[in-house]
Design a protein around this motif. Structure first.
Motif, PDB file in Angstrom:
ATOM      1  N   GLU A 245      48.738  57.703  -1.679  1.00 56.69           N
ATOM      2  CA  GLU A 245      47.611  58.624  -1.592  1.00 56.69           C
ATOM      3  C   GLU A 245      47.192  58.864  -0.143  1.00 56.69           C
ATOM      4  N   ARG A 246      47.732  58.071   0.777  1.00 56.48           N
ATOM      5  CA  ARG A 246      47.386  58.198   2.189  1.00 56.48           C
ATOM      6  C   ARG A 246      48.399  59.044   2.957  1.00 56.48           C
ATOM      7  N   SER A 247      49.272  59.741   2.247  1.00 53.03           N
ATOM      8  CA  SER A 247      50.361  60.456   2.917  1.00 53.03           C
ATOM      9  C   SER A 247      49.858  61.516   3.895  1.00 53.03           C
ATOM     10  N   ASP A 248      48.660  62.044   3.677  1.00 52.19           N
ATOM     11  CA  ASP A 248      48.111  63.037   4.606  1.00 52.19           C
ATOM     12  C   ASP A 248      47.496  62.388   5.837  1.00 52.19           C
ATOM     13  N   GLY A 249      47.338  61.058   5.796  1.00 56.33           N
ATOM     14  CA  GLY A 249      46.770  60.339   6.931  1.00 56.33           C
ATOM     15  C   GLY A 249      47.845  59.947   7.927  1.00 56.33           C
ATOM     16  N   PRO A 250      47.451  59.280   9.004  1.00 55.74           N
ATOM     17  CA  PRO A 250      48.415  58.895  10.052  1.00 55.74           C
ATOM     18  C   PRO A 250      49.335  57.764   9.601  1.00 55.74           C
ATOM     19  N   PHE A 251      50.525  57.743  10.149  1.00 53.03           N
ATOM     20  CA  PHE A 251      51.473  56.644   9.963  1.00 53.03           C
ATOM     21  C   PHE A 251      51.707  56.049  11.347  1.00 53.03           C
ATOM     22  N   VAL A 252      51.085  54.918  11.594  1.00 50.56           N
ATOM     23  CA  VAL A 252      51.076  54.311  12.927  1.00 50.56           C
ATOM     24  C   VAL A 252      52.042  53.134  12.945  1.00 50.56           C
ATOM     25  N   VAL A 253      52.998  53.180  13.866  1.00 51.75           N
ATOM     26  CA  VAL A 253      54.040  52.156  13.956  1.00 51.75           C
ATOM     27  C   VAL A 253      53.790  51.272  15.171  1.00 51.75           C
ATOM     28  N   VAL A 254      53.838  49.966  14.950  1.00 50.94           N
ATOM     29  CA  VAL A 254      53.710  48.992  16.036  1.00 50.94           C
ATOM     30  C   VAL A 254      54.905  48.055  15.958  1.00 50.94           C
ATOM     31  N   ASN A 255      55.751  48.052  16.997  1.00 50.13           N
ATOM     32  CA  ASN A 255      56.870  47.120  17.046  1.00 50.13           C
ATOM     33  C   ASN A 255      56.413  45.890  17.823  1.00 50.13           C
ATOM     34  N   CYS A 256      56.115  44.828  17.097  1.00 52.57           N
ATOM     35  CA  CYS A 256      55.542  43.631  17.724  1.00 52.57           C
ATOM     36  C   CYS A 256      56.514  42.953  18.672  1.00 52.57           C
ATOM     37  N   ALA A 257      57.823  43.189  18.477  1.00 57.15           N
ATOM     38  CA  ALA A 257      58.816  42.561  19.349  1.00 57.15           C
ATOM     39  C   ALA A 257      59.018  43.360  20.622  1.00 57.15           C
ATOM     40  N   GLY A 301      57.146  39.000  12.558  1.00 55.09           N
ATOM     41  CA  GLY A 301      57.483  37.597  12.836  1.00 55.09           C
ATOM     42  C   GLY A 301      57.405  37.251  14.300  1.00 55.09           C
ATOM     43  N   ASP A 302      57.415  38.249  15.200  1.00 58.06           N
ATOM     44  CA  ASP A 302      57.343  38.002  16.639  1.00 58.06           C
ATOM     45  C   ASP A 302      55.918  38.058  17.173  1.00 58.06           C
ATOM     46  N   MET A 303      54.944  38.248  16.302  1.00 58.57           N
ATOM     47  CA  MET A 303      53.563  38.312  16.775  1.00 58.57           C
ATOM     48  C   MET A 303      53.100  36.924  17.218  1.00 58.57           C
ATOM     49  N   PRO A 304      52.473  36.806  18.401  1.00 59.10           N
ATOM     50  CA  PRO A 304      51.999  35.500  18.863  1.00 59.10           C
ATOM     51  C   PRO A 304      50.938  34.913  17.935  1.00 59.10           C
ATOM     52  N   MET A 305      50.895  33.577  17.886  1.00 59.44           N
ATOM     53  CA  MET A 305      49.999  32.871  16.966  1.00 59.44           C
ATOM     54  C   MET A 305      48.534  33.247  17.188  1.00 59.44           C
ATOM     55  N   ALA A 306      48.126  33.361  18.461  1.00 57.19           N
ATOM     56  CA  ALA A 306      46.720  33.668  18.752  1.00 57.19           C
ATOM     57  C   ALA A 306      46.310  35.004  18.154  1.00 57.19           C
ATOM     58  N   LEU A 307      47.244  35.956  18.178  1.00 59.39           N
ATOM     59  CA  LEU A 307      46.933  37.275  17.640  1.00 59.39           C
ATOM     60  C   LEU A 307      47.015  37.281  16.112  1.00 59.39           C
ATOM     61  N   GLN A 308      47.802  36.393  15.554  1.00 62.30           N
ATOM     62  CA  GLN A 308      47.916  36.319  14.091  1.00 62.30           C
ATOM     63  C   GLN A 308      46.568  36.003  13.443  1.00 62.30           C
ATOM     64  N   SER A 309      45.820  35.075  14.024  1.00 62.50           N
ATOM     65  CA  SER A 309      44.510  34.724  13.452  1.00 62.50           C
ATOM     66  C   SER A 309      43.543  35.895  13.528  1.00 62.50           C
ATOM     67  N   LYS A 310      43.610  36.673  14.617  1.00 62.84           N
ATOM     68  CA  LYS A 310      42.742  37.843  14.742  1.00 62.84           C
ATOM     69  C   LYS A 310      43.134  38.915  13.731  1.00 62.84           C
ATOM     70  N   ALA A 338      56.967  44.294   8.408  1.00 57.46           N
ATOM     71  CA  ALA A 338      58.401  44.081   8.206  1.00 57.46           C
ATOM     72  C   ALA A 338      58.898  43.035   9.185  1.00 57.46           C
ATOM     73  N   THR A 339      59.934  42.328   8.798  1.00 61.99           N
ATOM     74  CA  THR A 339      60.552  41.345   9.681  1.00 61.99           C
ATOM     75  C   THR A 339      61.955  41.020   9.205  1.00 61.99           C
ATOM     76  N   HIS A 340      62.817  40.680  10.165  1.00 63.91           N
ATOM     77  CA  HIS A 340      64.153  40.182   9.819  1.00 63.91           C
ATOM     78  C   HIS A 340      64.172  38.661   9.852  1.00 63.91           C
ATOM     79  N   GLN A 341      63.068  38.070  10.304  1.00 65.87           N
ATOM     80  CA  GLN A 341      63.030  36.617  10.456  1.00 65.87           C
ATOM     81  C   GLN A 341      62.620  35.941   9.145  1.00 65.87           C
ATOM     82  N   PRO A 342      63.147  34.739   8.885  1.00 68.75           N
ATOM     83  CA  PRO A 342      62.737  33.971   7.697  1.00 68.75           C
ATOM     84  C   PRO A 342      61.350  33.367   7.921  1.00 68.75           C
TER      85      PRO A 342
END
Length: 527
Positions: A245-257, A301-310, A338-342
C-alpha cells in the motif's frame, strides 16, 4: 367454555411469544420458561444434540455438562434409542449413581421426579431431549393436555426453522469466504505474474518466493531477506515496496556496508544546523525521507553495534532525534532489511543484537542461490539478453542450447549477478541478430579463476588497473581493496561512457552508493 377460551388465549399468547424469538438460544430459553410457568414445574431444561449426534449438551445449566449418547448408564441414552418418553424418580436416579444426572436433580429446586421427552422434527430428525422437573407430579395427565402437545409441536417447528436458517447462513458465509478466497488467490496470482518480470524464474522455489513476497507486501511487518551475495535480495525488497500500500511513497535504500561507520548514523538520522563543524545547514536523514514509504537497509549485518541499539528504538517508536537536534522526529516507514551474513552466528559472536534480529525478522524470507534452482537458468539468460537489447538498442537474439549446457556446468558462486555479467559480456561478443554461443561466454576463465582460488601465484597475478598494487607488494589490505574497487568502478564508468545509473546497475549497486564510492575514491565520471 370459559376454561377452554382461557386455554386458547393462553396458547395463542405463548405461541406469539415463541414465534417472536430471534434465534435458537432465546427460543429454547423462552420455551423452558413458559413450560415452568404454565405447568407449575420446578425446573425445565432442553438438552441439545450436538452436530456430531453423539452428545447431549445443556448450555442453559452448565456449558461443560454433557451426556454421551452411547453411555447407557443414564436414561437419556435409552430415551433416544427407543424414541419414547419416560418418567424417572429421584430414588431411581440415586441407584443409577450418574454424576451428570445427579447434577440435574441438585439444580431442580427440590424436584423428586423427572419427565424425559424426546424432541423430534416432523421428518423424525432427533433434535434433543426435554427434561421436566416436578414435585410429586402426575406426568401422564400433564403431557396429555392439548396445550402441552401444542407447545411441544411449536417448539420443535421453530427449532427446526432456526436451525435451517442457521444452516443457510453458515452456507452463505462459507460460500462468501470461498469466493473471497478465490478472488484473493486470483489477485495474488496476477500480482505474482507481474512480480515474475523482475523476480525471474520458473522453479518451485521462485514461485514460492514470489507468493511470499506478495503476502508480506500486504502486511506492515518488518521483513528480513536473507541469501547469498548476488541472488537478488534487492529485487525482493523492491517487490515488497511496489506491491504494498506504500508503493506511491518513497523507496529509500541504505547500503550499510558501503557507508563508513562514522557516516552511517548521520546518513540515517540526519543532523541539525551547527550540529558539528561543517554542518552549515540542516540535513534530512534517510529515516525521515522514508516517511510514508519503505526503508530498505541492505547488508544490515554490517551495521555497527552502537547503531543497532539506536535502530531498535526507532523501530519500536518510529521516533528519532537528528544529530544536534532538540526535538524528535516521527517517520512512518515500513522496514525491509537484507543480508548475506548468517545473523544467528553473528549473534553468537556478539556482533549482532538478538532483540534487533527478532524485530527485523517478523516476516523472514530466504532467497535460494542459483545453483539450487538450475531450472531458472535459461529463463534468466533470455531475460538478461532482453534487458541488454532494450538498453543498447541492439544485441543478440537469444542464447543457443549449446551455450546453455556450458552454463549448467558452472556453479555461479556470484549467483544471478554473476550470470548477468557473464551474459552481458557475451552480448558484447555476439554479432547482432545471432544467438550467444558457448565460445562467447568467458566460463573457461571463470572456472580457472575458481579452481586457483586460494592458490594464486603472487608473481603471475594480473593487475586489473593502474594504481592497484601487485599482490606481492600489498602491505595494507584495506588500501589495496579500495584501490581495486576504485579500478573496477572506473573501468565500468568508461564502459558506459560515464553513465552512473548504468554502471551502478551493472555492478548491482544503488546509484547513491556508487556516487558515494566515486566521491570517496576520487573516481571521475569519465573513469
Amino acid at each position: 367454555m370459559g376454561r377452554m377460551q382461557m386455554e386458547l388465549h393462553t396458547g395463542i399468547d405463548l405461541a406469539v411469544e415463541l414465534v417472536g424469538q430471534r434465534d435458537r438460544a432465546t427460543l429454547l430459553a423462552c420455551a423452558t420458561a413458559q413450560l415452568e410457568r404454565v405447568f407449575g414445574l420446578s425446573r425445565c431444561w432442553v438438552l441439545e444434540l450436538d452436530a456430531s449426534g453423539r452428545t447431549l449438551l445443556c448450555p442453559a445449566l452448565d456449558a461443560e455438562l454433557a451426556f454421551e449418547c452411547d453411555d447407557f448408564s443414564h436414561p437419556f441414552a435409552h430415551v433416544l434409542r427407543e424414541g419414547k418418553a419416560r418418567a424417572l424418580s429421584s430414588a431411581a436416579c440415586a441407584r443409577l449413581d450418574h454424576a451428570g444426572l445427579s447434577r440435574l436433580f441438585q439444580a431442580s429446586r427440590g424436584a423428586d421426579s423427572l419427565w424425559i421427552q424426546p424432541l423430534r422434527s416432523a421428518d423424525q430428525r432427533t433434535l434433543g431431549i426435554l427434561v421436566l422437573c416436578g414435585v410429586d407430579p402426575v406426568w401422564d395427565a400433564l403431557v396429555a393436555q392439548p396445550l402441552f402437545d401444542g407447545l411441544l409441536s411449536l417448539i420443535t417447528l421453530q427449532w427446526v426453522a432456526h436451525r435451517d436458517r442457521d444452516d443457510r447462513l453458515w452456507q452463505q458465509r462459507l460460500l462468501s469466504r470461498s469466493l473471497s478466497s478465490l478472488r484473493d488467490n486470483e489477485t495474488e496470482r496476477q500480482k505474482s505474474d507481474q512480480l515474475a518480470r523482475s523476480l525471474v524464474g520458473q522453479s518451485r522455489a521462485m514461485a514460492d518466493l514470489r507468493g511470499q513476497v506478495i503476502r508480506a507486501a500486504g502486511s506492515q511487518l518488518s521483513v528480513l531477506v536473507q541469501g547469498e551475495t548476488g541472488c537478488g535480495k534487492d529485487l525482493v525488497a523492491r517487490g515488497l515496496h511496489d506491491f504494498s500500500e506504500r508503493s506511491d511513497g518513497p523507496f529509500v535504500v541504505v547500503n550499510c556496508a558501503a557507508i563508513p561507520d562514522s557516516l552511517l548514523e548521520n546518513e540515517l538520522f540526519g543532523h541539525a544546523k551547527g550540529a558539528f563543524s561543517g554542518a552549515d545547514a540542516a540535513k534530512q536523514g534517510l529515516l525521515a525521507q522514508a516517511d510514508g514509504g519503505t526503508l530498505f537497509l541492505d547488508e544490515i549485518g554490517d551495521m555497527p553495534m552502537a547503531l543497532q541499539s539506536k535502530l531498535l528504538r526507532v523501530l519500536e517508536t518510529r521516533q528519532f532525534r537528528p544529530l544536534g537536534a532538540r526535538d524528535e522526529v516521527h517517520s512512518d516507514f515500513r522496514l525491509v532489511a537484507a543480508t548475506h551474513q548468517p545473523l544467528q552466528e553473528r549473534i553468537g559472536d556478539g556482533a549482532f543484537r538478538r532483540d534487533l534480529f527478532y524485530r527485523l525478522s517478523q516476516f523472514p524470507l530466504r532467497v535460494k542461490p542459483l545453483r539450487e534452482r538450475p531450472e531458472d537458468l535459461e529463463q534468466l539468460c533470455r531475460h538478461f539478453v532482453r534487458i541488454y537489447r532494450e538498453r543498447e538498442g541492439r544485441g543478440p537474439l537469444g542464447i543457443s542450447s549449446h551455450a546453455l549446457e556450458h552454463l549448467k556446468q558452472y556453479a555461479f558462486p556470484g549467483n544471478v549477478r554473476e550470470l548477468r555479467n557473464v551474459i552481458e559480456f557475451a552480448c558484447v561478443q555476439t554479432p547482432a541478430q545471432e544467438d550467444i554461443q558457448a565460445e562467447d561466454l568467458r566460463l573457461d576463465a571463470l572456472a580457472a579463476s575458481e579452481e586457483t582460488d586460494g592458490e594464486l601465484d603472487l608473481d603471475d597475478a594480473p593487475v586489473p588497473q593502474p594504481g592497484v598494487p601487485a599482490l606481492h607488494d600489498i602491505d595494507d589490505l584495506r588500501a589495496a581493496a579500495q584501490a581495486f574497487e576504485a579500478a573496477v568502478i572506473s573501468a565500468r564508468l568508461r564502459q558506459y561512457g560515464g553513465n552512473r545509473a548504468q554502471a551502478a546497475e551493472s555492478l548491482g549497486l544503488p546509484k547513491r552508493t556508487l556516487a558515494h564510492k566515486c566521491q570517496k575514491f576520487n573516481v571521475s565520471e569519465a573513469g
